[in-house]
Structure formats: C-alpha cells, structure tokens
Design a protein around this motif. Structure first.
Motif, short mmCIF file in Angstrom:
data_model
loop_
_atom_site.label_atom_id
_atom_site.label_comp_id
_atom_site.label_asym_id
_atom_site.label_seq_id
_atom_site.Cartn_x
_atom_site.Cartn_y
_atom_site.Cartn_z
N HIS A 1 0.86 -1.17 0.00
CA HIS A 1 0.00 0.00 0.00
C HIS A 1 0.91 1.23 0.00
N CYS A 2 0.91 1.95 -1.10
CA CYS A 2 1.79 3.11 -1.27
C CYS A 2 1.02 4.40 -1.07
N HIS A 3 1.55 5.26 -0.23
CA HIS A 3 0.95 6.58 0.02
C HIS A 3 1.73 7.61 -0.76
N GLY A 4 1.45 7.71 -2.02
CA GLY A 4 2.11 8.66 -2.89
C GLY A 4 2.44 8.02 -4.22
N GLY A 9 4.79 4.85 -5.32
CA GLY A 9 3.96 4.16 -6.30
C GLY A 9 4.76 3.71 -7.51
N TYR A 10 5.70 4.53 -7.91
CA TYR A 10 6.56 4.17 -9.05
C TYR A 10 7.41 2.95 -8.71
N VAL A 11 8.02 2.95 -7.54
CA VAL A 11 8.86 1.82 -7.12
C VAL A 11 8.01 0.55 -7.05
N SER A 27 -3.21 8.66 -2.78
CA SER A 27 -2.60 9.99 -2.81
C SER A 27 -3.30 10.84 -1.78
N HIS A 28 -2.54 11.64 -1.09
CA HIS A 28 -3.13 12.58 -0.13
C HIS A 28 -3.33 13.95 -0.77
N GLY A 29 -3.10 14.02 -2.08
CA GLY A 29 -3.49 15.20 -2.85
C GLY A 29 -2.38 15.99 -3.49
N ALA A 30 -1.28 16.24 -2.78
CA ALA A 30 -0.25 17.14 -3.31
C ALA A 30 0.33 16.64 -4.62
N ILE A 59 -7.03 4.31 -4.08
CA ILE A 59 -7.92 4.87 -3.07
C ILE A 59 -8.00 6.37 -3.26
N ALA A 60 -9.21 6.86 -3.47
CA ALA A 60 -9.45 8.30 -3.56
C ALA A 60 -10.00 8.76 -2.22
N ILE A 61 -9.25 9.64 -1.56
CA ILE A 61 -9.68 10.12 -0.25
C ILE A 61 -10.61 11.32 -0.34
#
Length: 174
Positions: A1-4, A9-11, A27-30, A59-61
């Motif tokens: 689970h990647c946060h970004g 996410g690329y790795v 993604s948290h948006g930035a 996942i869309a927050i």
C-alpha cells in the motif's frame, strides 16, 4: 500500500511483477495537483503514469484525488472512494475550555490552525493572510496556532514582523 505516486507508487510498479503481489495506491493530494512541479516535469510524468496504470486498486480520499487519478488515466473500476474523516459522534458533546489556554481565546472569536508546524502545512501563509485581513475584522478576533514543530521560531518572528503578535497565539502542543 503506497501513500504517494512518486516515488513509492513508481517503485511498487517496478517491483509488482517480481514480487507477484498486488499493490494499492493512495494519494493525499499534493502529488495530484495539476500545477505540481513534479507532475509537470517531463522526466517524472511517465513515472506517475506508470504508478497509476500498475496499481491494482486506487484509493481516492476525496473528490479532488478522484479527479486527479482520472486525469492521469486511472480507470473508474479500480478507484475506491474512502474519504478521510472523523467520527463526529465523539465530538458532539462540547468539552470545557482547557485552563492552560489564554483567556482571550473566546468562543466564536478565533480562527484555529491545528497541526504540525512544518513548512508544507502552510502556517506561514496563514499568518500572512491573517495579517492582511486583521485590519478588516474586529480587534477581538485572534488566530490560535495549536501545534509544535520546526517552524515555530519562524512563525514567532513572522508574527512580530507582520505586527500581529497581539492577535496571534502560538499555543504549542495542546
């Protein structure tokens, strides 16, 4: 689970076939902001795209992150909406004001920033904005900054430079 999207996410997209495991991308948006320097970088953009395309679920927050993922080519069927939020029931009963807070922070007469005092959180921008509007709002209004971190000394100096120290309360950790 990647946060970004980049770099995690690329790795993950590069490791996915070797590890034979699915991966989830949040993604948290930035990193989805259209005017992001990283997103508009022609060398990095393909890496963002690869992360989105390789993710098994996204996942869309928020609606903002959903739109951002769709702009990057995510398919609707892989997006799962899990909005950030709080349990409002836990906050339904008001608590008494903590005795350690300044007396001039009266109910309904202050703006609140609550968070870690780090550059990316935007507290400097908030102080600059408050300084601009402070002459247009009643003098009784305060800006309460609750939190601590590396930027606290900078915020102290900035409040002084902007001549708003009488209206700003840097509360520290509350």
């Amino acid at each position: 689970h990647c946060h970004g999207l980049y770099p995690p996410g690329y790795v993950a997209s590069l490791c996915k076939s070797r590890l034979n495991v699915p991966f989830v991308l949040t993604s948290h948006g930035a990193d989805l902001y259209e005017k992001s320097n990283r997103l508009s970088n022609p060398l990095l953009r393909p890496r963002f795209d690869l992360a989105v395309q390789a993710a098994d679920r996204i996942i869309a927050i928020s609606e903002f992150t959903r739109r951002g993922f769709l702009r990057l080519g995510a398919s609707e069927d892989r997006i799962v909406d899990i909005p950030n939020g709080v349990d409002l029931k836990a906050m339904a009963t008001p608590l008494p004001k903590p005795s350690a807070l300044p007396a001039d922070l009266a109910e309904g007469q202050y703006f609140l920033f609550l968070g870690r005092l780090a550059p990316r959180k935007g507290a400097r921008t908030l102080l600059n904005a408050f300084a601009q509007i402070s002459k247009q709002i009643p003098a009784k209004f305060r800006l309460a900054v609750a939190g601590d971190g590396e930027e606290r000394p900078t915020l102290d100096r900035l409040a002084h430079e902007l001549s708003i120290t009488g209206q700003v309360r840097l509360l520290g950790r509350v």
